[in-house]
Design a protein around this motif. Structure first.
Motif, PDB file in Angstrom:
ATOM      1  N   LEU A 221      -2.177   0.487  -6.401  1.00 33.29           N
ATOM      2  CA  LEU A 221      -2.782   0.829  -5.117  1.00 33.29           C
ATOM      3  C   LEU A 221      -4.031   0.001  -4.820  1.00 33.29           C
ATOM      4  O   LEU A 221      -4.146  -0.565  -3.720  1.00 33.29           O
ATOM      5  CB  LEU A 221      -3.087   2.327  -5.058  1.00 33.29           C
TER       6      LEU A 221
ATOM      7  N   VAL B  85       0.834  -1.205   0.000  1.00 34.23           N
ATOM      8  CA  VAL B  85       0.000   0.000   0.000  1.00 34.23           C
ATOM      9  C   VAL B  85       0.866   1.253   0.000  1.00 34.23           C
ATOM     10  O   VAL B  85       0.592   2.220  -0.729  1.00 34.23           O
ATOM     11  CB  VAL B  85      -0.952  -0.008   1.213  1.00 34.23           C
TER      12      VAL B  85
ATOM     13  N   GLY C 135      -2.884   7.277  -0.916  1.00 34.84           N
ATOM     14  CA  GLY C 135      -1.487   7.587  -1.207  1.00 34.84           C
ATOM     15  C   GLY C 135      -1.034   8.871  -0.539  1.00 34.84           C
ATOM     16  O   GLY C 135       0.085   8.961  -0.002  1.00 34.84           O
TER      17      GLY C 135
ATOM     18  N   GLY D 257       2.368   1.526  -3.413  1.00 35.34           N
ATOM     19  CA  GLY D 257       1.329   1.901  -4.367  1.00 35.34           C
ATOM     20  C   GLY D 257       0.908   3.352  -4.227  1.00 35.34           C
ATOM     21  O   GLY D 257       0.668   4.044  -5.225  1.00 35.34           O
ATOM     22  N   GLY D 258       0.825   3.826  -2.973  1.00 33.85           N
ATOM     23  CA  GLY D 258       0.475   5.227  -2.768  1.00 33.85           C
ATOM     24  C   GLY D 258       1.530   6.172  -3.304  1.00 33.85           C
ATOM     25  O   GLY D 258       1.211   7.185  -3.944  1.00 33.85           O
TER      26      GLY D 258
ATOM     27  N   THR E 109       1.409   6.156  -7.050  1.00 34.29           N
ATOM     28  CA  THR E 109       0.262   6.942  -7.519  1.00 34.29           C
ATOM     29  C   THR E 109       0.571   8.429  -7.488  1.00 34.29           C
ATOM     30  O   THR E 109       0.234   9.174  -8.424  1.00 34.29           O
ATOM     31  CB  THR E 109      -0.971   6.644  -6.653  1.00 34.29           C
TER      32      THR E 109
END
Length: 392
Positions: free
Chosen positions: A285, A38, A148, A41-42, A45
């Motif tokens: 994400l 996470v 994110g 992914g944040g 992003t």
């Protein structure tokens, strides 16, 4: 897996993997992998949205300059916003209150810590509010990368606190509060952008909409706080009744940075998973959130996604697919909202009685309990299918 190991696998120190329940395996291992995924992914992003961020600041600066240069020009009603002086003074009052009031960031007696926290809130909120409102205005509210932004704020704030030596519980609470304020600011910015866009299409006056937004924020903040306090008193966050996975993720990130207690190998596995998703052009994400969420929470989301994919593929035209998707989202939103209201009602009963209502349970079904639960879930899927495919 792990049946051949004779010693616990780090970070577990006492139990072997075969002796663990699925929930304990998630707590000891999977949640750290998910947290790494996470977080990565944040950040990915946010990096992908850097061009949008730059464009947002450029357009915002141009609009601000134009408003200052044309301060004496008559502005059409549909373009009248709240005066910049009101917005600036309001923002300054909020930042000053966060620095002066002792308990805004927890039980902080140090003015220096509160001042640093207020400055960090102002900086992160300024950047992320601009990005959030721009993305929602261009794409839609579902593309708002709030998770994110929140993780980035937590990582940056925790890193700064680590450098300053504020690693005790008070520092953790302050970092968590900063992340929460930034997350709420970004979410409200996206919602406001959507409202103003709708108002523009309907010919509304932005200034009056913005006043209404302020009233709505103050009202909702009051009742949301009361609801959260009620849920905490009735169940407690992090329990089986109220697992609060997002809050747990924020706790893991803050403690991992301030105490250097994260199992970095597991976190690194999560980061690699997020990078692999990007290489295969899978949104990292959402995939990472699926990795992090407990199986009980993730399963209905996964099955709902499969149902949506099936309904869209079987649609006779793009218009039909869009209609089915909108009906499904509307029905799902209603169920989520109803469940939330009912949950608060049950929490109120639990708070007044001192214990949660027992309900029907599944003891009466005996060995057939899993099949009964599965049958109820199948019925719910059929309701979704029929609601999305009916012509009216």
């Amino acid at each position: 897996w792990g049946e051949g190991r004779l010693i616990p696998l780090y970070p577990e120190t006492s139990m072997l993997i075969p002796d663990m329940s699925p929930g304990l395996i998630w707590t000891r291992y999977i949640r750290y992998i998910g947290a790494g995924a996470v977080a990565a992914g944040g950040i990915i992003t946010l990096i992908k949205n850097i061009p949008t961020m730059i464009e947002s600041f450029r357009i915002g600066a141009q609009q601000l300059k134009a408003r200052l240069e044309n301060s004496g020009v008559q502005i059409p009603r549909t373009a009248q916003d709240l005066p910049l002086s009101v917005v600036g003074i309001g923002a300054a009052i909020i930042v000053a209150a966060m620095a002066i009031v002792p308990h805004v960031f927890g039980n902080l007696d140090s003015f220096a810590v509160r001042l640093v926290g207020a400055i960090l809130v102002a900086i992160f909120a300024f950047f992320f509010v601009t990005v959030s409102s721009r993305i929602v205005g261009l794409v839609g509210v579902t593309s708002n990368p709030t998770s994110g932004m929140t993780i980035a704020s937590l990582l940056a704030t925790s890193s700064i606190f680590l450098l300053l030596g504020w690693t005790d519980d008070i520092g953790k609470v302050a970092a968590l509060t900063i992340g929460c304020v930034v997350a709420i600011a970004a979410s409200i910015a996206g919602d406001t952008s959507q409202d103003l866009k709708t108002g523009f299409l309907l010919g509304a006056t932005p200034r009056r909409q913005q006043i209404g937004e302020l009233v709505g924020v103050l009202t909702s903040a009051t009742f949301v706080c009361l609801a959260v306090m009620l849920l905490d008193k009735a169940y407690g966050f992090g329990t089986a009744e109220l697992p609060a996975p997002q809050a747990t993720l924020m706790k893991v990130v803050i403690e991992g940075v301030l105490q250097n207690s994260l199992p970095w190998i597991l976190v690194g596995i999560g980061v690699v998973i997020a990078l692999a998703c990007e290489l295969f052009r899978i949104p990292s994400l959402p995939f990472a959130v699926g990795v992090y969420l407990p199986l009980s929470t993730f399963t209905p989301l996964f099955l709902g996604g499969l149902l949506r994919m099936f309904l869209e593929k079987k649609a006779s035209s793009p218009e039909t697919a869009s209609s089915r998707r909108e009906k499904g989202v509307l029905l799902g939103s209603g169920l989520v909202g109803g469940e939330g209201l009912l949950g608060i009602g049950i929490a109120a009963v639990a708070f007044t009685q001192g214990s949660a209502p027992q309900g029907l349970g599944f003891d009466w079904a005996g060995a057939a309990a899993p099949f009964v639960a599965f049958g109820v879930f199948v019925v719910l899927m059929l309701v979704f299918y029929r609601s999305c495919t009916e012509s009216k």
